[in-house]
Design a protein around this motif. Sequence first.
Motif: not given
Length: 183
Positions: A134-159
């Motif tokens: 549950s903690v892993r899933e919630t962290m992923k939903s909040l953008g916490i963790g290496p994979t989630a941060r990478a996904r977040l940066k990709m979204d910012q790069v697209n902008v």
Amino acid sequence: MSAKTEAGKAKQKAALMENRVEAPNLKHGVPGFLQSGLHPCTKCVKQKTCDRFKKGADCSYLAEFQQNVEDRIMDLDYIDEQDRMMAQVLAKDMAGIALCEMYFSVEGMIIHDRRKKQLSAQPLVGTYNELKRSVRETMKSLGIGPTARARLKMDQVNVVKQIQEMGLDDDKTVTEGTEFLDD
């Protein structure tokens, strides 16, 4: 089956003493905590060594831990006020994990039944593993963790790319603060 002779009774008593539990009926209080969010000091496995123990009080360490986790998550730049509930859920689940680990540090994760000569996992291990998932899933939903941060940066790069494609990058106020994305 009870012993009939004095020698049998002495042998039975010695066997019971050898196999007795050091802290009988030691409770961890995790299910109650997950339902109410409160953990009474009297149910804590560390109550004898805790410097904040107060009879009738709730665990101040867990409350403080949860507040610290929530505050740190809410301090992240990309987390908004509407994410506070998820941050609170994450903090509660992490506190539940901490409770499980406190119990395991005292009781261990394995039950050794000397009479049956078998090993089995503590029943709390299932709850512990579910909380970790549950903690892993919630962290992923909040953008916490290496994979989630990478996904977040990709979204910012697209902008940034969209701004450049639309020709708005000539206006420096539009791309101000996005220099870190150029790396």
